[in-house]
Design a protein around this motif. Structure first.
Motif, PDB file in Angstrom:
ATOM      1  N   ALA A   5     -15.865 153.154  58.691  1.00 19.81           N
ATOM      2  CA  ALA A   5     -15.507 152.926  57.302  1.00 19.81           C
ATOM      3  C   ALA A   5     -14.005 152.756  57.114  1.00 19.81           C
ATOM      4  N   SER A   6     -13.221 153.407  58.021  1.00 22.85           N
ATOM      5  CA  SER A   6     -11.791 153.448  57.759  1.00 22.85           C
ATOM      6  C   SER A   6     -10.986 152.467  58.610  1.00 22.85           C
ATOM      7  N   VAL A   7     -11.677 151.716  59.465  1.00 27.87           N
ATOM      8  CA  VAL A   7     -10.925 150.800  60.321  1.00 27.87           C
ATOM      9  C   VAL A   7     -10.317 149.677  59.469  1.00 27.87           C
ATOM     10  N   PRO A   8      -9.004 149.615  59.438  1.00 28.63           N
ATOM     11  CA  PRO A   8      -8.367 148.576  58.633  1.00 28.63           C
ATOM     12  C   PRO A   8      -8.319 147.266  59.410  1.00 28.63           C
ATOM     13  N   THR A   9      -8.218 146.172  58.690  1.00 32.11           N
ATOM     14  CA  THR A   9      -7.995 144.924  59.394  1.00 32.11           C
ATOM     15  C   THR A   9      -6.542 144.932  59.869  1.00 32.11           C
ATOM     16  N   VAL A  10      -6.374 144.929  61.165  1.00 28.65           N
ATOM     17  CA  VAL A  10      -5.054 145.137  61.733  1.00 28.65           C
ATOM     18  C   VAL A  10      -4.247 143.847  61.710  1.00 28.65           C
TER      19      VAL A  10
ATOM     20  N   GLY B  87       0.466 147.266  75.435  1.00 25.84           N
ATOM     21  CA  GLY B  87      -0.609 146.491  76.035  1.00 25.84           C
ATOM     22  C   GLY B  87      -1.935 146.677  75.318  1.00 25.84           C
ATOM     23  N   ALA B  88      -2.147 147.873  74.782  1.00 26.54           N
ATOM     24  CA  ALA B  88      -3.449 148.192  74.194  1.00 26.54           C
ATOM     25  C   ALA B  88      -3.570 147.747  72.739  1.00 26.54           C
ATOM     26  N   GLN B  89      -2.459 147.808  72.015  1.00 25.47           N
ATOM     27  CA  GLN B  89      -2.508 147.541  70.581  1.00 25.47           C
ATOM     28  C   GLN B  89      -3.022 146.132  70.272  1.00 25.47           C
ATOM     29  N   GLY B  90      -4.088 146.078  69.500  1.00 22.75           N
ATOM     30  CA  GLY B  90      -4.655 144.794  69.122  1.00 22.75           C
ATOM     31  C   GLY B  90      -5.573 144.204  70.177  1.00 22.75           C
ATOM     32  N   ARG B  91      -5.658 144.842  71.344  1.00 20.07           N
ATOM     33  CA  ARG B  91      -6.518 144.314  72.407  1.00 20.07           C
ATOM     34  C   ARG B  91      -7.671 145.254  72.705  1.00 20.07           C
ATOM     35  N   LEU B  92      -7.334 146.525  72.975  1.00 21.02           N
ATOM     36  CA  LEU B  92      -8.368 147.443  73.454  1.00 21.02           C
ATOM     37  C   LEU B  92      -9.192 148.060  72.337  1.00 21.02           C
ATOM     38  N   PHE B  93      -8.503 148.699  71.420  1.00 18.70           N
ATOM     39  CA  PHE B  93      -9.233 149.350  70.333  1.00 18.70           C
ATOM     40  C   PHE B  93      -8.850 148.623  69.055  1.00 18.70           C
ATOM     41  N   ARG B  94      -9.808 148.349  68.237  1.00 18.38           N
ATOM     42  CA  ARG B  94      -9.477 147.660  66.988  1.00 18.38           C
ATOM     43  C   ARG B  94      -9.027 148.682  65.957  1.00 18.38           C
ATOM     44  N   ALA B  96      -5.447 150.575  63.847  1.00 19.68           N
ATOM     45  CA  ALA B  96      -4.060 150.434  63.439  1.00 19.68           C
ATOM     46  C   ALA B  96      -3.168 151.057  64.516  1.00 19.68           C
ATOM     47  N   PRO B  97      -1.904 150.628  64.599  1.00 15.03           N
ATOM     48  CA  PRO B  97      -1.014 151.113  65.658  1.00 15.03           C
ATOM     49  C   PRO B  97      -0.967 152.637  65.751  1.00 15.03           C
ATOM     50  N   LEU B 229       6.588 156.276  64.262  1.00 15.76           N
ATOM     51  CA  LEU B 229       7.673 155.301  64.422  1.00 15.76           C
ATOM     52  C   LEU B 229       7.145 153.878  64.439  1.00 15.76           C
ATOM     53  N   VAL B 230       6.027 153.681  65.138  1.00 15.87           N
ATOM     54  CA  VAL B 230       5.536 152.320  65.321  1.00 15.87           C
ATOM     55  C   VAL B 230       4.864 151.807  64.045  1.00 15.87           C
ATOM     56  N   SER B 231       4.278 152.705  63.248  1.00 18.58           N
ATOM     57  CA  SER B 231       3.648 152.232  62.011  1.00 18.58           C
ATOM     58  C   SER B 231       4.709 151.934  60.954  1.00 18.58           C
ATOM     59  N   ARG B 232       5.789 152.703  60.968  1.00 19.51           N
ATOM     60  CA  ARG B 232       6.912 152.392  60.089  1.00 19.51           C
ATOM     61  C   ARG B 232       7.552 151.078  60.519  1.00 19.51           C
ATOM     62  N   GLY B 233       7.723 150.977  61.830  1.00 20.64           N
ATOM     63  CA  GLY B 233       8.397 149.809  62.387  1.00 20.64           C
ATOM     64  C   GLY B 233       7.674 148.519  62.081  1.00 20.64           C
ATOM     65  N   THR B 234       6.324 148.543  62.174  1.00 16.22           N
ATOM     66  CA  THR B 234       5.586 147.297  61.954  1.00 16.22           C
ATOM     67  C   THR B 234       5.696 146.860  60.506  1.00 16.22           C
ATOM     68  N   ARG B 235       5.760 147.853  59.592  1.00 14.69           N
ATOM     69  CA  ARG B 235       5.841 147.487  58.189  1.00 14.69           C
ATOM     70  C   ARG B 235       7.200 146.858  57.868  1.00 14.69           C
ATOM     71  N   SER B 236       8.269 147.503  58.363  1.00 11.80           N
ATOM     72  CA  SER B 236       9.598 147.008  58.006  1.00 11.80           C
ATOM     73  C   SER B 236      10.006 145.806  58.858  1.00 11.80           C
ATOM     74  N   ALA B 237       9.429 145.706  60.055  1.00 13.09           N
ATOM     75  CA  ALA B 237       9.880 144.648  60.960  1.00 13.09           C
ATOM     76  C   ALA B 237       8.924 143.456  60.966  1.00 13.09           C
ATOM     77  N   GLU B 238       7.966 143.455  60.018  1.00 14.62           N
ATOM     78  CA  GLU B 238       6.935 142.426  60.053  1.00 14.62           C
ATOM     79  C   GLU B 238       7.528 141.020  59.912  1.00 14.62           C
ATOM     80  N   ARG B 239       8.419 140.862  58.944  1.00 15.78           N
ATOM     81  CA  ARG B 239       8.976 139.533  58.722  1.00 15.78           C
ATOM     82  C   ARG B 239       9.820 139.032  59.899  1.00 15.78           C
ATOM     83  N   PRO B 240      10.802 139.862  60.358  1.00 18.51           N
ATOM     84  CA  PRO B 240      11.600 139.407  61.489  1.00 18.51           C
ATOM     85  C   PRO B 240      10.748 139.073  62.712  1.00 18.51           C
ATOM     86  N   THR B 241       9.690 139.868  62.926  1.00 14.42           N
ATOM     87  CA  THR B 241       8.856 139.661  64.110  1.00 14.42           C
ATOM     88  C   THR B 241       8.131 138.308  64.016  1.00 14.42           C
ATOM     89  N   VAL B 242       7.596 138.046  62.826  1.00 11.39           N
ATOM     90  CA  VAL B 242       6.897 136.772  62.630  1.00 11.39           C
ATOM     91  C   VAL B 242       7.878 135.623  62.818  1.00 11.39           C
TER      92      VAL B 242
END
Ligand SMILES: [Zn+2]
Lengths: 69, 247
Positions: A5-10, B87-94, B96-97, B229-242
């Motif tokens: 239920a809580s898995v966000p679209t990443v 390596g795992a983020q976005g690949r292994l487990f669906r 959030a970071p 750190l990584v969840s803060r980082g992705t939010r603030s660094a999203e634009r520069p990264t893209v």
């Protein structure tokens, strides 16, 4: 914990493999060497001679679970 | 990008090591001193007079020495953790970071600490035979490495099964694969049983519990802090990264 239920679209960026591998090799080797130095050196095998390093990190080596004396 | 990840991981490792030091100071050092006391009693009984001064004093070993050892370990674990997370983020487990960091810390604790510990638990000073350090080091490293290999195999198998039989069953099957491989490895590796018969049992018990506790503090802190750190980082660094990705 309702995982389903809580898995966000990443939307977090995925690190490209081409970017990751050189770092993983370079930094990985250095970091593993650090683990070896704190956990094992001047024990069964020695990169540095003497036993100064072993004696200095001795308590950490025992408490972290590495083989010692 | 990877560089930033690494810095964050090592930073998390430093803070985690400081927390682990506090735990080690209160729960680990008393048990370690128990081993030293046993050692001293042995040498006194053997008629050895403590002539030569030790290379590093007990006072240094139990304070700065312990802190530095934990810091090195924390930085190394934090850095490697960051690389694995990358390596795992976005690949292994669906996930959030942040959730990936939590899951990886839990897996890391079980695979790198707990399972090798179950086969070759930590030993306080004077509870091992000096001459077997080669055997004990070798078997410990083999157990550790094969535990990591088993985990990689288990994740690979589990991921395929998740696609076929669903998340719950797939994850359970993956965990079962790990337990079976690690169990076989542990059963095949030689037994080390060297604790002297009159070694104080309470010291041994407290020492081993302290080892698990120190690692629990350290790995939990690495996972939670890196996740933060990584969840803060992705939010603030999203634009520069893209932007960097497109450019
Ligand atoms: Zn020792």
């Amino acid at each position: 914990m309702a995982l389903g239920a809580s898995v966000p679209t990443v939307s977090a960026p995925v690190v490209p493999v081409r970017e990751l591998v050189p770092w993983a090799v370079f930094a990985g080797v250095i970091l593993l060497a650090l683990l070896y130095l704190v956990g094992m050196d001047q024990g069964a095998t020695s990169v540095f001679s003497g036993s100064m390093l072993h004696e200095f990190v001795h308590d950490g080596r025992h408490l972290l679970g590495f083989p010692c004396h | 990008m990877v560089r930033t990840l690494l810095v964050r991981g090592m930073l998390a490792g430093v803070v985690a090591a400081l927390l682990a030091f506090v735990f080690a100071w209160f729960f680990g050092e008393p048990a370690l001193d128990g081993g030293i006391a046993y050692e001293d009693a042995l040498s006194t009984a053997a008629g050895e007079t403590d002539g030569e001064a030790p290379l590093v004093s007990r006072g240094t070993q139990s304070t700065i020495g312990l802190l530095v050892a934990l810091l090195i370990y924390g930085v190394a674990v934090g850095g490697i953790f960051a690389l694995v997370h990358g390596g795992a983020q976005g690949r292994l487990f669906r996930l959030a970071p942040r959730a990936t960091a939590g899951v990886l810390a839990l897996i890391g604790y079980v695979v790198v600490v707990l399972v090798p510990f179950l086969k070759y638990p930590s030993n306080p000073p004077a509870s091992s035979v000096d001459d077997t350090i080669g055997l004990r080091s070798g078997t410990f490293v083999i157990m550790l490495l094969l535990s990591v290999v088993a985990a990689i195999v288990a994740v690979a198998v589990g991921q395929r099964l998740v696609a076929r039989i669903g998340t719950w069953n797939g994850v359970l099957a993956g965990a079962a694969v790990y337990v079976v491989i690690a169990g076989i490895v542990a059963a095949l590796l030689p037994v080390v049983s060297e604790t002297p018969a009159d070694f104080p049992a309470v010291v041994l018990y407290n020492f081993r519990v302290a080892t698990l506790g120190i690692h629990a503090v350290l790995w939990a802190a690495v996972g939670l802090l890196f996740g933060l750190l990584v969840s803060r980082g992705t939010r603030s660094a999203e634009r520069p990264t893209v932007g960097a990705g497109a450019g």
